[in-house]
Write a protein that holds these residues in place. Structure first.
Motif, PDB file in Angstrom:
ATOM      1  N   ARG A  81       0.705  -1.504   0.181  1.00 57.61           N
ATOM      2  CA  ARG A  81       0.060   0.294   0.021  1.00 57.61           C
ATOM      3  C   ARG A  81       0.572   1.247   0.062  1.00 57.61           C
ATOM      4  N   THR A  82       1.939   0.744   0.208  1.00 54.99           N
ATOM      5  CA  THR A  82       3.341   2.429   0.621  1.00 54.99           C
ATOM      6  C   THR A  82       3.448   2.365  -1.291  1.00 54.99           C
ATOM      7  N   LEU A  83       3.130   1.602  -2.339  1.00 53.43           N
ATOM      8  CA  LEU A  83       3.517   1.951  -3.710  1.00 53.43           C
ATOM      9  C   LEU A  83       2.799   3.246  -3.954  1.00 53.43           C
ATOM     10  N   GLY A  84       3.357   4.071  -3.784  1.00 60.02           N
ATOM     11  CA  GLY A  84       2.990   6.203  -4.005  1.00 60.02           C
ATOM     12  C   GLY A  84       3.333   6.524  -5.810  1.00 60.02           C
ATOM     13  N   SER A  85       3.919   6.096  -6.763  1.00 62.42           N
ATOM     14  CA  SER A  85       4.136   6.155  -7.973  1.00 62.42           C
ATOM     15  C   SER A  85       3.890   5.012  -8.991  1.00 62.42           C
TER      16      SER A  85
END
Length: 210
Positions: A81-85
Motif C-alpha cells: 500500500r506504500t507504493l505511491g508512484s
C-alpha cells in the motif's frame, strides 16, 4: 425443634466438605471442565482469519508457523500500500513473479526508493531466475506441462499465449485467470478442451479442465 435445626445445619456443613471419589465419574468431569477453561480455543481478529483463508489455512487450528506466515503476508500487504508512484508499481509488478516468498517481497518493498530496489534486485541476481529456470521447470516446458509455483513466463513457454486473460483486483499484483482452448483427440473424434489456469502474484496456484 432446635434439635432438628441443629441436625440440618450439620448436614449442610458435611455436604460442603464432602469429597467426590475418583470412581464416581464426577471428579473427572470437573477436571475436564477446568482443563477446557484453562485451554480455550484461540480467537483471532477478522484480518488474521481472512489472511489465513487466503493462504489456504483453517483459522480455528493455526500453528506457530502458520501465524508467522500470516504475519509475513500481512506485512507484505501493508508495504504494498506504500507504493505511491506508477514507476514503483510497475517495477514491483515486473519483479513479483520472481520473488520466492513473502520474506523476499517484504525485503524488496522495505527499500524506500526505486533505485535502491533496483540495486537490491541486481545484488540478489533476481533476473537470472527468469533466464535460467530450474531443471524441473525445463522438463515441464519441454513436455508442455505446468505445475503449481510456475511463473507466468514459463507457462507461456509451455502452453503459449492464452486465449484470454482475466485480472482480479489491482493488475500490479498479477492475480489472474488465463483461458486456454485446444482441440484434443477422443474416441469420438476431436473436441474442444478448455483449461483455466489461476495465478497469484504471477505464479500458478491451480488449474482446471472443462
Amino acid at each position: 425443634m432446635k434439635f432438628w435445626l441443629l441436625i440440618s445445619l450439620l448436614g449442610l456443613a458435611g455436604c460442603a466438605h464432602m469429597q467426590r471419589s475418583a470412581s464416581s465419574g464426577y471428579s473427572g468431569y470437573q477436571d475436564e471442565l477446568q482443563y477446557a477453561d484453562s485451554n480455550p480455543r484461540p480467537r483471532y481478529d477478522r484480518n488474521t482469519a481472512k489472511t489465513a483463508y487466503e493462504l489456504g489455512k483453517d483459522p480455528s487450528s493455526l500453528s506457530a508457523n502458520d501465524l508467522t506466515q500470516i504475519r509475513d503476508r500481512q506485512k507484505v500487504r501493508d508495504l504494498e500500500r506504500t507504493l505511491g508512484s506508477r514507476k514503483e508499481r510497475e517495477q514491483y509488478s515486473k519483479v513479483l513473479p520472481w520473488l520466492r516468498n513473502d520474506e523476499e517481497k517484504a525485503a524488496f518493498l522495505s527499500i524506500p526508493s526505486v533505485e535502491g530496489r533496483q540495486q537490491w534486485m541486481n545484488k540478489q541476481n533476481i533476473w537470472s531466475r527468469s533466464q535460467a529456470p530450474k531443471q524441473e521447470m525445463k522438463d515441464l516446458i519441454e513436455t508442455q506441462d505446468i505445475a503449481v509455483g510456475m511463473p507466468q513466463d514459463y507457462v507461456r513457454k509451455s502452453w503459449g499465449e492464452p486465449a484470454s486473460v482475466e485480472v482480479s483486483g489491482n493488475p500490479i499484483y498479477k492475480n489472474e485467470r488465463w483461458k486456454y482452448q485446444r482441440q484434443v483427440s477422443t474416441s469420438q473424434g476431436f473436441r474442444q478442451e478448455t483449461r483455466m489456469v489461476y495465478f497469484e502474484a504471477g505464479r500458478v496456484v491451480g488449474w482446471e479442465t472443462e
